[in-house]
Design a protein around this motif. Structure first.
Motif, PDB file in Angstrom:
ATOM      1  N   LEU A 299       2.473   1.981   6.106  1.00  0.00           N
ATOM      2  CA  LEU A 299       1.366   1.631   5.218  1.00  0.00           C
ATOM      3  C   LEU A 299       0.666   2.866   4.653  1.00  0.00           C
ATOM      4  O   LEU A 299      -0.122   2.758   3.713  1.00  0.00           O
ATOM      5  CB  LEU A 299       0.357   0.756   5.962  1.00  0.00           C
ATOM      6  N   GLY A 300       0.948   4.032   5.246  1.00  0.00           N
ATOM      7  CA  GLY A 300       0.366   5.266   4.720  1.00  0.00           C
ATOM      8  C   GLY A 300       0.753   5.501   3.269  1.00  0.00           C
ATOM      9  O   GLY A 300      -0.034   6.052   2.490  1.00  0.00           O
ATOM     10  N   TYR A 301       1.949   5.076   2.882  1.00  0.00           N
ATOM     11  CA  TYR A 301       2.393   5.245   1.494  1.00  0.00           C
ATOM     12  C   TYR A 301       1.516   4.424   0.548  1.00  0.00           C
ATOM     13  O   TYR A 301       1.092   4.914  -0.505  1.00  0.00           O
ATOM     14  CB  TYR A 301       3.856   4.823   1.375  1.00  0.00           C
ATOM     15  N   SER A 302       1.228   3.177   0.931  1.00  0.00           N
ATOM     16  CA  SER A 302       0.360   2.333   0.098  1.00  0.00           C
ATOM     17  C   SER A 302      -1.043   2.924   0.010  1.00  0.00           C
ATOM     18  O   SER A 302      -1.683   2.892  -1.048  1.00  0.00           O
ATOM     19  CB  SER A 302       0.296   0.915   0.677  1.00  0.00           C
ATOM     20  N   LEU A 303      -1.513   3.473   1.125  1.00  0.00           N
ATOM     21  CA  LEU A 303      -2.838   4.101   1.135  1.00  0.00           C
ATOM     22  C   LEU A 303      -2.854   5.330   0.237  1.00  0.00           C
ATOM     23  O   LEU A 303      -3.814   5.560  -0.508  1.00  0.00           O
ATOM     24  CB  LEU A 303      -3.210   4.479   2.571  1.00  0.00           C
ATOM     25  N   ARG A 304      -1.770   6.116   0.294  1.00  0.00           N
ATOM     26  CA  ARG A 304      -1.675   7.319  -0.551  1.00  0.00           C
ATOM     27  C   ARG A 304      -1.697   6.957  -2.039  1.00  0.00           C
ATOM     28  O   ARG A 304      -2.295   7.666  -2.859  1.00  0.00           O
ATOM     29  CB  ARG A 304      -0.388   8.079  -0.201  1.00  0.00           C
ATOM     30  N   LYS A 305      -1.079   5.833  -2.412  1.00  0.00           N
ATOM     31  CA  LYS A 305      -1.057   5.417  -3.815  1.00  0.00           C
ATOM     32  C   LYS A 305      -2.442   5.052  -4.328  1.00  0.00           C
ATOM     33  O   LYS A 305      -2.749   5.236  -5.499  1.00  0.00           O
ATOM     34  CB  LYS A 305      -0.132   4.202  -3.995  1.00  0.00           C
ATOM     35  N   ARG A 306      -3.276   4.533  -3.428  1.00  0.00           N
ATOM     36  CA  ARG A 306      -4.554   3.973  -3.860  1.00  0.00           C
ATOM     37  C   ARG A 306      -5.747   4.895  -3.611  1.00  0.00           C
ATOM     38  O   ARG A 306      -6.797   4.698  -4.211  1.00  0.00           O
ATOM     39  CB  ARG A 306      -4.787   2.627  -3.172  1.00  0.00           C
ATOM     40  N   ALA A 307      -5.599   5.859  -2.727  1.00  0.00           N
ATOM     41  CA  ALA A 307      -6.735   6.721  -2.367  1.00  0.00           C
ATOM     42  C   ALA A 307      -6.593   8.080  -3.054  1.00  0.00           C
ATOM     43  O   ALA A 307      -5.710   8.871  -2.707  1.00  0.00           O
ATOM     44  CB  ALA A 307      -6.803   6.891  -0.851  1.00  0.00           C
TER      45      ALA A 307
END
Length: 284
Positions: free
Chosen positions: A66-74
């Protein structure tokens, strides 16, 4: 160096998975009704010393995905490396994590857990397909999506390089562009996808034949020349399929996301029930 490290991580992961499979194979091949009498039962069952650890590590990797999804949005995480590297780690964990969970299950999937398990398998398999689509969409070195105008500028620069550095004529460039794009793409998104897959399988041979036909390119720079040809062909195809690629990626995301949500929800339920019932190493 980075690519070599990534390949090593995949190799080490698959070697480790192979070792675990080989050592637990006797238990996995034992009929379910007889497994309680197997000498490796307390190690390889889902709640056993090894089986439980496999579940913990596999689930942890899937959460870290889920770190990838967080990186895309933050936006605050932009300094922590390009998106492409986050995606590489996301894919690595998305392959290794589910495989560890498969071993954790000891290939026994029944009841409500089956919904989470098969959602996980679908998410992992569709993730590989999503990676293919992701690579078709042009991006900057930082991993950010490139717009159509920027891609057309790249395409024009590649054309100028082929003219200036390798002395290709306008007629030769036109033949290259025709080879790269092929006949007009018609039909729906399914036909577009099939066209992309078949083109990827055959385009390399066509480009090599085209490069061999360009007799005026000196041998010392032929390897570089072939690389520029591939980049030019990729750019032309992506311009041609620009809107369709984005539609395909959109529909893939629409299908991928619900299965991922189901997977995580039932994984949390499974972990919660396991903790509540005391289903841990060597217990139950």
């Amino acid at each position: 160096m980075y690519r070599a490290t990534l390949r090593f991580c995949y190799l080490a992961s698959f070697v480790g998975l192979g070792w675990l499979l080989a050592h637990g194979l006797s238990y996995y091949l034992t009929p379910l009704i007889e497994r309680a009498h197997h000498p490796g039962y307390w190690d390889w069952k889902p709640g056993g010393r090894v089986g439980h650890a496999l579940g913990v590590v596999g689930s942890t990797l899937m959460v870290l995905m889920l770190g990838y999804s967080l990186r895309k949005r933050a936006g605050a995480l932009r300094r922590l490396g390009p998106m492409s590297r986050w995606l590489d780690v996301h894919m690595l964990f998305g392959v290794v994590g589910p495989l560890l969970v498969v071993l954790h299950s000891s290939f026994k999937v029944q009841g409500l857990v089956a919904l989470s398990f098969w959602s996980m398998i679908i998410v992992a398999a569709s993730g590989v397909f999503g990676r293919y689509l992701y690579l078709q969409i042009p991006r900057t070195r930082a991993g950010e999506e490139m717009n159509l105008a920027a891609l057309e500028r790249v395409d024009a620069a590649l054309s100028e390089r082929l003219r200036g550095d390798f002395q290709l004529s306008d007629d030769t460039l036109a033949r290259l562009e025709a080879l790269a794009t092929g006949p007009p793409v018609t039909g729906g998104l399914t036909r577009t996808l099939l066209r992309m897959l078949t083109d990827d399988l055959t385009r390399g041979g066509r480009l090599r034949a085209f490069a061999r036909a360009c007799q005026g390119v000196p041998a010392p720079v032929r390897r570089e020349f072939e690389g520029v040809l591939r980049a030019k062909a990729d750019a032309r195809r992506r311009i041609l399929l620009w809107s369709r690629l984005h539609d395909l990626f959109h529909y893939w995301h629409v299908a991928h996301k619900p299965f991922a949500i189901v997977m995580y929800v039932f994984m949390l339920l499974h972990v919660g029930v396991a903790l509540w019932t005391g289903y841990a190493w060597g217990v139950s």
